[in-house]
Enzyme design. Structure first.
Site, PDB file in Angstrom:
ATOM      1  N   SER A  60     -37.754  35.330  11.590  1.00  0.00           N
ATOM      2  CA  SER A  60     -37.771  34.263  12.597  1.00  0.00           C
ATOM      3  C   SER A  60     -38.442  34.827  13.843  1.00  0.00           C
ATOM      4  CB  SER A  60     -36.328  33.867  12.930  1.00  0.00           C
ATOM      5  OG  SER A  60     -36.277  33.045  14.090  1.00  0.00           O
ATOM      6  N   TYR A  92     -27.267  35.971  14.336  1.00  0.00           N
ATOM      7  CA  TYR A  92     -28.556  35.539  13.787  1.00  0.00           C
ATOM      8  C   TYR A  92     -29.678  36.470  14.246  1.00  0.00           C
ATOM      9  CZ  TYR A  92     -32.253  32.159  12.518  1.00  0.00           C
ATOM     10  OH  TYR A  92     -33.356  31.529  11.972  1.00  0.00           O
TER      11      TYR A  92
END
Ligand code: NAD
Length: 260
Positions: free
Chosen positions: A142, A155
């Site tokens: 990401s 995350y």
């Protein structure tokens, strides 16, 4: 570009980015193993739609938080297809909370699904890839693998970890025709993100367009969402012979977010 005769597993491919990548790999001719949660009837519809293009498509519901079920899936797929040539580690979840309130069980689950599953998939499939002299591992990291945002500790930690795993695996398999790369998307309008827009608009008293532009895309200079088709096209390219020298890379597809 033909991936005909190759077999690909895409974890978390019942929805969103994983499904987009699975569709692109199938369009390029690869056999596909779908994985992820969801409605059994809808998943079977997806499987049949992909198989109707002439490739083989199967579904395996392995829970990617569980090393034993991951290992069982790899064994089943190897027994059925004879080889696993392409692994796309895409399954992922999110929790947004301040660090002092972050639920401990969600930290453990996010690390397990977003990072450890890629370790297990890699450790279980590289031997076959090395023996055959060809393999592609694509890790969905990401923009949050490169930069942080507040309230996303697990995350962001998992996605940064994914880049370390990617580089290490790449070095270990580099001489065997196997590459390992990470794709780092910015915001993608997957069903998960789309569902949050009306609620955010209501909560902030702004329009849905303003939510997209001023909240979600605030960090994304293009002001456009990344599409699953763009990510699918990159994944197919990474699987090609032309991409044989791209390995250990973290490839941003983020509309300029991490250029800031
Ligand atoms: P999504 O929620 O649409 O899809 C996630 C997929 O993972 C689903 O198929 C789901 O069933 C599966 N999954 C969840 N837990 C699982 C488990 N325990 N075992 C097996 N499968 C499981 O999400 P998405 O937006 O398509 O995200 C896919 C990946 O891309 C994730 O790793 C995410 O972190 C990453 N990503 C997403 C965005 C974005 O803006 N949407 C941006 C950057 C990176």
């Amino acid at each position: 570009m033909s991936l005909s005769g190759r077999t690909a597993i895409v974890t978390g491919s019942t929805s969103g980015i994983g499904l987009g990548i699975a569709e692109a790999l199938v369009a390029a001719g690869a056999n596909i193993v779908l994985n992820g949660f969801g409605d059994a009837g809808e998943i079977e519809e997806i499987r049949q739609r992909l198989e109707s293009t002439g490739v083989r498509a199967v579904y395996n519901g392995a829970d990617m938080s569980k090393p034993d079920t991951i290992e069982a899936m790899v064994k089943e797929v190897e027994a059925e297809f004879g080889a696993i040539d392409i692994v796309v580690n895409n399954a992922g979840i999110q929790t947004v909370a301040p660090i002092e309130e972050f639920p401990v069980e969600r930290w453990d689950l996010i690390l397990a699904i977003n990072l450890s599953s890629a370790f297990h998939m890699s450790r279980l499939t590289v031997k076959g890839m090395k023996d055959r002299g060809f393999g592609r591992i694509i890790n969905l990291a990401s923009a949050h693998g490169l930069v942080a945002s507040p309230y996303k500790s697990a995350y962001v930690a998992a996605k940064h970890g994914m880049l370390g795993l990617t580089k290490t695996v790449a070095l270990e398999v580099a001489e065997h025709g196997v590459t390992c790369n990470a794709i780092c998307p910015g915001y993608v309008l997957t069903p998960l993100v789309a569902k949050q827009i009306p609620d955010t608009a209501k909560a902030r008293g702004i329009t849905e367009e303003e939510v997209k532009r001023d909240v979600l895309l605030a960090a994304q200079p293009t002001k456009h969402f990344v599409t699953t088709e763009q990510l699918g096209a990159l994944a197919v390219f990474l699987c090609s012979d032309a991409a044989a020298s791209i390995t250990g890379a973290a490839l941003p597809v983020d509309g300029g977010w991490t250029a800031h």
